[in-house]
Write a protein that holds these residues in place. Sequence first.
Motif, mmCIF file in Angstrom:
data_model
loop_
_atom_site.group_PDB
_atom_site.id
_atom_site.type_symbol
_atom_site.label_atom_id
_atom_site.label_comp_id
_atom_site.label_asym_id
_atom_site.label_seq_id
_atom_site.Cartn_x
_atom_site.Cartn_y
_atom_site.Cartn_z
ATOM 1 N N SER A 43 41.569 -45.107 15.819
ATOM 2 C CA SER A 43 41.320 -46.452 15.309
ATOM 3 C C SER A 43 42.236 -47.463 15.999
ATOM 4 N N GLU A 44 41.862 -48.722 15.880
ATOM 5 C CA GLU A 44 42.705 -49.794 16.419
ATOM 6 C C GLU A 44 44.066 -49.805 15.732
ATOM 7 N N ALA A 45 44.074 -49.523 14.433
ATOM 8 C CA ALA A 45 45.343 -49.509 13.698
ATOM 9 C C ALA A 45 46.269 -48.415 14.231
ATOM 10 N N ARG A 46 45.712 -47.246 14.557
ATOM 11 C CA ARG A 46 46.541 -46.157 15.111
ATOM 12 C C ARG A 46 47.061 -46.543 16.485
ATOM 13 N N ALA A 47 46.198 -47.133 17.304
ATOM 14 C CA ALA A 47 46.641 -47.584 18.629
ATOM 15 C C ALA A 47 47.730 -48.641 18.479
ATOM 16 N N SER A 48 47.573 -49.523 17.528
ATOM 17 C CA SER A 48 48.552 -50.572 17.287
ATOM 18 C C SER A 48 49.906 -49.971 16.909
ATOM 19 N N THR A 49 49.875 -48.937 16.100
ATOM 20 C CA THR A 49 51.114 -48.251 15.730
ATOM 21 C C THR A 49 51.760 -47.612 16.952
ATOM 22 N N LEU A 50 50.966 -46.953 17.766
ATOM 23 C CA LEU A 50 51.497 -46.296 18.964
ATOM 24 C C LEU A 50 52.053 -47.296 19.978
ATOM 25 N N ILE A 51 51.321 -48.374 20.189
ATOM 26 C CA ILE A 51 51.666 -49.319 21.253
ATOM 27 C C ILE A 51 52.693 -50.354 20.809
ATOM 28 N N LEU A 52 52.512 -50.908 19.609
ATOM 29 C CA LEU A 52 53.335 -52.036 19.160
ATOM 30 C C LEU A 52 54.176 -51.731 17.918
ATOM 31 N N ASN A 53 54.188 -50.470 17.494
ATOM 32 C CA ASN A 53 54.974 -50.054 16.322
ATOM 33 C C ASN A 53 54.593 -50.804 15.049
ATOM 34 N N GLY A 54 53.345 -51.158 14.934
ATOM 35 C CA GLY A 54 52.859 -51.834 13.731
ATOM 36 C C GLY A 54 51.353 -51.721 13.663
ATOM 37 N N GLY A 55 50.849 -51.088 12.623
ATOM 38 C CA GLY A 55 49.420 -50.816 12.529
ATOM 39 C C GLY A 55 48.513 -52.017 12.442
ATOM 40 N N SER A 56 49.060 -53.166 12.076
ATOM 41 C CA SER A 56 48.204 -54.351 11.942
ATOM 42 C C SER A 56 48.403 -55.364 13.070
ATOM 43 N N ARG A 57 49.315 -55.105 13.980
ATOM 44 C CA ARG A 57 49.639 -56.089 15.020
ATOM 45 C C ARG A 57 48.459 -56.437 15.912
ATOM 46 N N ILE A 58 47.768 -55.430 16.439
ATOM 47 C CA ILE A 58 46.651 -55.710 17.350
ATOM 48 C C ILE A 58 45.544 -56.464 16.625
ATOM 49 N N GLY A 59 45.248 -56.073 15.398
ATOM 50 C CA GLY A 59 44.242 -56.792 14.609
ATOM 51 C C GLY A 59 44.636 -58.242 14.393
ATOM 52 N N ALA A 60 45.916 -58.483 14.134
ATOM 53 C CA ALA A 60 46.393 -59.852 13.928
ATOM 54 C C ALA A 60 46.322 -60.653 15.221
ATOM 55 N N ILE A 61 46.624 -60.018 16.342
ATOM 56 C CA ILE A 61 46.517 -60.696 17.642
ATOM 57 C C ILE A 61 45.050 -61.019 17.921
ATOM 58 N N ARG A 62 44.183 -60.050 17.658
ATOM 59 C CA ARG A 62 42.740 -60.240 17.897
ATOM 60 C C ARG A 62 42.189 -61.393 17.057
ATOM 61 N N SER A 63 42.634 -61.514 15.810
ATOM 62 C CA SER A 63 42.113 -62.562 14.928
ATOM 63 C C SER A 63 42.759 -63.921 15.169
#
Length: 120
Positions: A56-76
């Motif tokens: 999931s995007e949340a898992r990738a966000s945790t792996l890449i940015l150490n926060g499960g919601s970071r990529i979603g927040a950047i995307r939005s």
Amino acid sequence: MAFDIARKLLRGVIEQLAENDPLTGADNRPHTDPVMSAIPHFLSAVDAFCLARGISEARASTLILNGGSRIGAIRSGASDIGTRRLAEAMQWLSDHWPENAAWPTDVTRPAISAPDEAAA
């Protein structure tokens, strides 16, 4: 004739003012922020990474940015990412890219780090 000369001079001054700040001389012409134009490329790489790894995007966000919601927040648009952190995230993706997956063709891939650098 004098009117035409004055009009040409005035037009040149107006064009120069539009390009340069009259006090500082700074360039006022529109430009593209390199970070803002890099974010869609980052998100494209994240999407391809998630698809290739089946995560999931949340898992990738945790792996890449150490926060499960970071990529979603950047995307939005609710969050942003700085230049250095974006470069680190792109490097992480490049270093951890699945061997059998194709890197997105519209995204420049950073060179893979040396093995001891990629482990960090």
